[in-house]
Design a protein around this motif. Structure first.
Motif, short mmCIF file in Angstrom:
data_model
loop_
_atom_site.label_atom_id
_atom_site.label_comp_id
_atom_site.label_asym_id
_atom_site.label_seq_id
_atom_site.Cartn_x
_atom_site.Cartn_y
_atom_site.Cartn_z
N SER A 129 -7.97 21.15 -64.01
CA SER A 129 -9.04 20.91 -65.18
C SER A 129 -10.79 20.14 -64.79
O SER A 129 -10.38 19.45 -63.91
CB SER A 129 -8.31 20.36 -66.40
N PHE A 134 -18.55 24.28 -70.58
CA PHE A 134 -18.28 26.21 -70.54
C PHE A 134 -18.65 26.22 -71.71
O PHE A 134 -18.83 27.87 -71.55
CB PHE A 134 -16.69 26.17 -70.21
N ASN A 156 -11.17 26.67 -72.68
CA ASN A 156 -11.52 27.19 -70.69
C ASN A 156 -11.01 28.41 -70.42
O ASN A 156 -11.02 28.88 -70.10
CB ASN A 156 -11.59 25.61 -69.90
#
Length: 165
Positions: A129, A134, A156
């Protein structure tokens, strides 16, 4: 250490970075990597993205990525693989500070064969992570039959399903 922006139009991103482990340092100094286009063709048991894996000693700081496109191309069975625009895998000890993705595309070819559940796809990274935003990354199906690929993005995480008639 970057002293200027770098434009990768008509240039190849090194496959050794795309598939390998990066354990070094990139000091972006507020500069940008522009126009990077990558295509992943060997889809079995790889980590892949701009970097295959960012290890525990990887340090990337003050860098913007703009107009980056990563295509997971059809042809091989996708198994044991991990994909993300930045990296297939990011160690929890990797140091990513001030890294921005201004615009990116994750493209999944309709010719891929996802015959197992043994793969991960993320917008930024497949495994691990990051705190990298994003929201400027899109994910879409491409190839001969993009209508047969259903892509679901949750945070994500990217889920891929193939629809048959």
């Amino acid at each position: 250490v970057l002293h200027d922006d770098l434009d990768f139009t008509d240039k190849n991103w090194p496959t050794s970075l795309m598939h390998g482990s990066f354990a070094g340092t990139i000091q972006g100094n507020g500069h940008t990597f522009h126009n990077i286009s990558l295509t992943q063709t060997n889809n079995s048991k790889v980590n892949s993205g701009l970097f295959g894996q960012l290890t525990e000693t990887a340090v990337i700081s003050d860098l913007t990525l703009e107009n980056v496109a990563f295509t997971i191309e059809g042809g091989s069975r996708v198994a044991g693989a991990s994909y993300g625009l930045l990296a297939g895998s990011v160690s929890e000890k990797a140091q990513l500070t001030g890294v921005t993705i201004a615009s990116g595309k994750l493209l999944i070819d309709s010719g891929c064969y996802f015959g197992t559940d043994d793969f991960t796809i993320g917008l930024v990274c497949g495994m691990g992570s990051t705190s990298i935003d994003f929201t400027n990354i899109t994910c879409e199906a491409v190839g001969d039959a993009p209508e047969t690929v259903v892509i679901t993005v949750t945070g994500n995480d990217v889920t891929v399903e193939f629809v048959t008639a």
